[in-house]
Motif scaffolding. Structure first.
Motif, mmCIF file in Angstrom:
data_model
loop_
_atom_site.group_PDB
_atom_site.id
_atom_site.type_symbol
_atom_site.label_atom_id
_atom_site.label_comp_id
_atom_site.label_asym_id
_atom_site.label_seq_id
_atom_site.Cartn_x
_atom_site.Cartn_y
_atom_site.Cartn_z
ATOM 1 N N VAL A 102 12.798 -15.149 27.636
ATOM 2 C CA VAL A 102 11.674 -14.238 27.889
ATOM 3 C C VAL A 102 10.376 -15.027 28.063
ATOM 4 C CG1 VAL A 102 10.244 -12.402 26.904
ATOM 5 C CG2 VAL A 102 12.719 -12.265 26.752
ATOM 6 N N VAL A 103 10.126 -15.974 27.190
ATOM 7 C CA VAL A 103 8.911 -16.788 27.288
ATOM 8 C C VAL A 103 8.870 -17.526 28.622
ATOM 9 C CG1 VAL A 103 7.834 -18.877 26.367
ATOM 10 C CG2 VAL A 103 8.486 -17.059 24.837
ATOM 11 N N SER A 104 10.008 -18.009 29.058
ATOM 12 C CA SER A 104 10.072 -18.755 30.313
ATOM 13 C C SER A 104 9.846 -17.873 31.529
ATOM 14 C CB SER A 104 11.431 -19.450 30.438
ATOM 15 O OG SER A 104 11.621 -20.340 29.378
ATOM 16 N N PHE A 105 10.065 -16.586 31.388
ATOM 17 C CA PHE A 105 9.926 -15.678 32.531
ATOM 18 C C PHE A 105 8.530 -15.058 32.631
ATOM 19 C CE2 PHE A 105 11.032 -11.788 35.013
ATOM 20 C CZ PHE A 105 11.428 -12.462 36.162
ATOM 21 N N LEU A 106 7.705 -15.264 31.643
ATOM 22 C CA LEU A 106 6.396 -14.608 31.642
ATOM 23 C C LEU A 106 5.456 -15.116 32.731
ATOM 24 C CD1 LEU A 106 5.756 -14.178 27.841
ATOM 25 C CD2 LEU A 106 6.214 -12.389 29.531
ATOM 26 N N HIS A 107 5.609 -16.342 33.175
ATOM 27 C CA HIS A 107 4.753 -16.816 34.273
ATOM 28 C C HIS A 107 5.318 -16.465 35.651
ATOM 29 C CE1 HIS A 107 1.682 -19.019 36.355
ATOM 30 N NE2 HIS A 107 2.626 -19.622 37.035
ATOM 31 N N PRO A 108 6.595 -16.713 35.922
ATOM 32 C CA PRO A 108 7.113 -16.432 37.268
ATOM 33 C C PRO A 108 7.025 -14.977 37.700
ATOM 34 C CG PRO A 108 8.660 -17.792 36.058
ATOM 35 C CD PRO A 108 7.600 -17.365 35.093
ATOM 36 N N VAL A 109 6.958 -14.059 36.763
ATOM 37 C CA VAL A 109 6.911 -12.636 37.094
ATOM 38 C C VAL A 109 5.509 -12.210 37.559
ATOM 39 C CG1 VAL A 109 6.307 -11.736 34.823
ATOM 40 C CG2 VAL A 109 7.772 -10.408 36.303
ATOM 41 N N THR A 110 4.513 -12.990 37.249
ATOM 42 C CA THR A 110 3.120 -12.596 37.456
ATOM 43 C C THR A 110 2.757 -12.354 38.918
ATOM 44 O OG1 THR A 110 2.568 -13.890 35.512
ATOM 45 C CG2 THR A 110 0.748 -13.208 36.884
ATOM 46 N N GLY A 111 3.311 -13.111 39.837
ATOM 47 C CA GLY A 111 2.966 -12.948 41.247
ATOM 48 C C GLY A 111 3.352 -11.604 41.813
ATOM 49 N N LEU A 112 4.522 -11.104 41.439
ATOM 50 C CA LEU A 112 4.989 -9.811 41.947
ATOM 51 C C LEU A 112 4.575 -8.644 41.057
ATOM 52 C CD1 LEU A 112 8.602 -10.731 43.132
ATOM 53 C CD2 LEU A 112 6.575 -10.359 44.536
ATOM 54 N N GLU A 120 -1.548 -14.537 32.343
ATOM 55 C CA GLU A 120 -1.125 -15.589 33.262
ATOM 56 C C GLU A 120 -1.622 -15.354 34.678
ATOM 57 O OE1 GLU A 120 0.666 -18.454 32.925
ATOM 58 O OE2 GLU A 120 0.669 -18.191 30.760
ATOM 59 N N LEU A 121 -2.212 -14.211 34.937
ATOM 60 C CA LEU A 121 -2.641 -13.868 36.290
ATOM 61 C C LEU A 121 -3.633 -14.882 36.834
ATOM 62 C CD1 LEU A 121 -2.425 -11.895 38.589
ATOM 63 C CD2 LEU A 121 -4.236 -10.548 37.530
ATOM 64 N N PHE A 122 -4.538 -15.353 36.008
ATOM 65 C CA PHE A 122 -5.542 -16.305 36.472
ATOM 66 C C PHE A 122 -4.902 -17.629 36.874
ATOM 67 C CE2 PHE A 122 -7.670 -13.312 33.659
ATOM 68 C CZ PHE A 122 -8.608 -12.805 34.542
ATOM 69 N N VAL A 123 -3.859 -18.026 36.176
ATOM 70 C CA VAL A 123 -3.142 -19.245 36.539
ATOM 71 C C VAL A 123 -2.483 -19.059 37.903
ATOM 72 C CG1 VAL A 123 -1.256 -20.808 35.910
ATOM 73 C CG2 VAL A 123 -2.747 -19.862 34.133
ATOM 74 N N PHE A 124 -1.769 -17.941 38.065
ATOM 75 C CA PHE A 124 -1.099 -17.691 39.338
ATOM 76 C C PHE A 124 -2.100 -17.593 40.480
ATOM 77 C CE2 PHE A 124 0.346 -14.897 42.711
ATOM 78 C CZ PHE A 124 1.485 -15.575 43.112
ATOM 79 N N LEU A 125 -3.192 -16.879 40.270
ATOM 80 C CA LEU A 125 -4.182 -16.722 41.332
ATOM 81 C C LEU A 125 -4.825 -18.050 41.705
ATOM 82 C CD1 LEU A 125 -5.879 -13.347 40.349
ATOM 83 C CD2 LEU A 125 -4.260 -13.775 42.210
ATOM 84 N N GLY A 126 -5.000 -18.931 40.750
ATOM 85 C CA GLY A 126 -5.527 -20.266 41.045
ATOM 86 C C GLY A 126 -4.578 -21.053 41.932
ATOM 87 N N ILE A 127 -3.300 -21.012 41.583
ATOM 88 C CA ILE A 127 -2.293 -21.705 42.391
ATOM 89 C C ILE A 127 -2.177 -21.043 43.752
ATOM 90 C CG2 ILE A 127 0.170 -22.242 42.563
ATOM 91 C CD1 ILE A 127 0.128 -22.363 39.437
ATOM 92 N N ALA A 128 -2.155 -19.716 43.764
ATOM 93 C CA ALA A 128 -2.036 -18.970 45.022
ATOM 94 C C ALA A 128 -3.221 -19.240 45.944
ATOM 95 C CB ALA A 128 -1.913 -17.479 44.743
ATOM 96 N N ASN A 129 -4.397 -19.410 45.374
ATOM 97 C CA ASN A 129 -5.568 -19.711 46.181
ATOM 98 C C ASN A 129 -5.387 -21.045 46.910
ATOM 99 O OD1 ASN A 129 -8.227 -19.372 47.191
ATOM 100 N ND2 ASN A 129 -8.994 -20.737 45.588
#
Length: 182
Positions: A102-112, A120-129
């Motif tokens: 579960v802990v490992s899945f908390l970041h990969p799920v954020t994009g969708l 974790e949204l800010f991390v994903f949005l930074g990478i996505a940017n």
């Protein structure tokens, strides 16, 4: 005097930029999060909590489902940090592996599904940017994160379960050797 004026202008500019960013979140991402969360809870209510509960109990019996379907459903339906409560459906020796999955899945799920772990949204949005500036699609990144996340979650769950069982076995052998010796 010139430096004081420059400092005053740029100092307040920092807060103006922060206010603009905050406004963009309030008109963009926050309504999206609310709608996604409402949708997820509506689906659970439509299906019925009892049926969802039975499905999770079924998944907990099989390693493949325990470390693929269960973590996905727990993160999507309960979000972080409540997702860990699905651990009540697994055996005691499987709990560390389920937690790891579960802990490992908390970041990969954020994009969708950004509502699932908004922290974790800010991390994903930074990478996505960065990916977007490089000319690639943010949607493709989100789908790839999700797919790789499911694979990694499964692998981590299986490996952690095997390590946990090995350590439990070793500890029980030590304890039985101590009781025979005394």
């Amino acid at each position: 005097m010139k430096y004081i004026e420059w400092f005053g202008t740029n100092f307040i500019g920092l807060f103006e930029a922060g206010g603009e960013q905050f406004t963009s979140f309030m008109t963009g991402i926050v309504p999206l999060l609310i709608v996604l969360l409402t949708f997820t809870y509506s689906v659970i209510a439509f299906i019925g909590e009892e049926r969802v509960d039975r499905a999770i109990r079924f998944c907990s019996k099989y390693m493949v489902l325990r470390y693929s379907v269960m973590p996905i459903l727990s993160v999507l339906m309960l979000t972080n940090p409540m997702a860990y409560t699905f651990g009540k459906f697994v055996k005691e020796e499987e709990k560390p592996a389920f937690y790891d999955a579960v802990v490992s899945f908390l970041h990969p799920v954020t994009g969708l599904f950004p509502y699932a772990n908004a922290g974790e949204l800010f991390v994903f949005l930074g990478i996505a940017n960065g990916v977007t500036q490089a000319g690639y699609s943010q949607s493709t990144l989100a789908v790839r994160y999700f797919i790789v996340g499911v694979i990694v979650v499964f692998m981590r769950g299986v490996v952690t379960e095997q390590i946990t069982k090995f350590l439990i076995s070793r500890e029980s052998k030590k304890n039985s050797a101590k009781s025979v010796a005394s």
